[in-house]
Design a protein around this motif. Structure first.
Motif, mmCIF file in Angstrom:
data_model
loop_
_atom_site.group_PDB
_atom_site.id
_atom_site.type_symbol
_atom_site.label_atom_id
_atom_site.label_comp_id
_atom_site.label_asym_id
_atom_site.label_seq_id
_atom_site.Cartn_x
_atom_site.Cartn_y
_atom_site.Cartn_z
ATOM 1 N N ALA A 99 -7.852 -4.611 22.718
ATOM 2 C CA ALA A 99 -7.421 -3.915 23.742
ATOM 3 C C ALA A 99 -6.260 -2.932 23.286
ATOM 4 O O ALA A 99 -5.826 -2.894 22.291
ATOM 5 N N THR A 100 -6.236 -1.621 24.024
ATOM 6 C CA THR A 100 -5.430 -0.587 23.597
ATOM 7 C C THR A 100 -4.564 -0.435 24.978
ATOM 8 O O THR A 100 -4.806 -0.676 26.136
ATOM 9 N N ASP A 101 -3.830 0.568 24.860
ATOM 10 C CA ASP A 101 -2.851 1.101 26.077
ATOM 11 C C ASP A 101 -3.408 1.948 26.970
ATOM 12 O O ASP A 101 -3.024 2.266 28.177
ATOM 13 N N VAL A 102 -5.005 2.313 26.748
ATOM 14 C CA VAL A 102 -5.522 3.193 27.362
ATOM 15 C C VAL A 102 -6.490 2.389 28.339
ATOM 16 O O VAL A 102 -7.353 1.636 27.495
ATOM 17 N N ALA A 103 -6.600 2.702 29.643
ATOM 18 C CA ALA A 103 -7.615 1.954 30.589
ATOM 19 C C ALA A 103 -9.088 2.211 30.091
ATOM 20 O O ALA A 103 -9.428 3.550 29.698
#
Length: 337
Positions: A99-103
């Motif tokens: 997962a990343t911080d960008v949706a």
């Protein structure tokens, strides 16, 4: 040698071939003639992957295949960025995607991709063998899993355009070959194990009965060319010479066939051997070796594959160089393709 940039087909160990058609920023992958995934590629400092049909839910097999293709084609690339409307939980649990911080954006890391055991291992991936500490020959160490039989590792080496595989040694099948290799002048100079068929049968039978050593035959395109011994260092004579961990593995290496010598071949089989040992047990953090200190050629080959020489030390039978390669260094710096 083949150029990874010229790839159009990529054989997989299980049998089918992964095919690709890339043009105008679009990539279509097919497996065994069936469409697998269609992507739009946005290249820049990073590589961003978008499904041509954004609402599609890609299979984990499709995600894995795309990562394999792109990492193989671009050996220097370390990350891929997926843009997906639906997050595949299995891919997140395995480490294939992060997962990343960008949706809607997920990341695939080369260093994690190559630690996924399938399809490279010959046997289905299992959890690590349960740990139980025992004492044998005066040494305290984990009980080891039963040794495998048959093929344990297979991968298509794109740079060579050939399969590299490892299988366990079968005495009745491999004895004559092992005897021929050990009696060659070049091998005998470093191994000092020349002898008769019966002497070598006894040598191999003792190793077969030893739970701390696994004997392996290396093959290019299924042609045997090398003999390897993979041992658990904690129970080995090397243990007193460094700060050994419970799951360190050690290697002895012998290339028997002259036409399979050379630095490009060493790069292929040495990285495959180390890759197998790190996949075999995720608790293994280091692979070690102790070539003769005057074997400058082998030491150089190992350093080219990110081993470092910790020190020289004296075994009763030789002056040795302690060569060490850590898991983190291997997966971050060795460019498997």
């Amino acid at each position: 040698m083949p150029n990874p940039q010229d790839l159009s087909a990529l054989p997989l160990p299980a049998g089918p071939t992964l095919n690709a058609d890339e043009s105008d920023g679009r990539l279509t992958l097919t497996l065994a003639g069936q469409p697998l995934v269609r992507l739009r590629l946005a290249r820049g400092e990073a590589l961003h992957l978008h499904l041509q049909n954004p609402g599609e839910v890609p299979s984990v097999q499709a995600l894995w295949a795309a990562a394999y293709w792109l990492f193989a084609r671009e050996p220097e690339r370390q990350q891929l960025f997926w843009h997906l409307e639906h997050t595949p939980d299995e891919a997140l649990r395995s480490g294939l995607l992060l997962a990343t911080d960008v949706a809607g954006q997920l990341r695939c890391e080369r260093t994690l991709f190559w630690q996924l055991p399938q399809p490279w291992l010959g046997l289905p991936s299992n959890e690590a063998y349960p740990q139980q500490m025992i004492i044998s020959t005066g040494k305290r160490h984990p009980a080891r899993a039963p040794k495998p039989r048959g093929e344990v590792y297979r991968r298509f080496d794109i740079r060579l355009g050939a399969w590299i595989s490892l299988r366990t040694l079968e005495i009745d099948v491999d004895l004559a070959r092992f005897n021929r290799w050990q009696n060659s002048t070049r091998v005998a100079n470093f191994w000092q194990e020349s002898g008769s068929l019966e002497q070598h049968r006894d040598y191999l039978q003792k190793l077969d009965a030893d739970p701390h050593t696994l004997t392996l035959i290396g093959c290019f395109d299924d042609e045997p060319f090398a003999y390897f011994e993979a041992y658990w260092a904690k129970e080995d004579r090397i243990a007193p010479f460094y700060d050994v961990d419970d799951y360190d593995r050690g290697i002895h290496m012998l290339v028997g066939e002259e036409h399979h010598r050379g630095p490009h071949k060493v790069a292929s089989w040495l990285s495959a051997l180390v890759h197998y040992l790190f996949l075999d047990d995720p608790r293994t953090q280091r692979v070690v070796a102790e070539p003769r200190a005057d074997n400058a050629r082998m030491i150089g080959h190992m350093q080219n594959q990110c081993f470092h020489c910790e020190k020289e030390f004296d075994f009763p039978h030789k002056r040795a160089a302690l060569m060490i390669l850590g898991r983190e260094r291997f997966f971050e710096r060795c460019g498997l393709v």
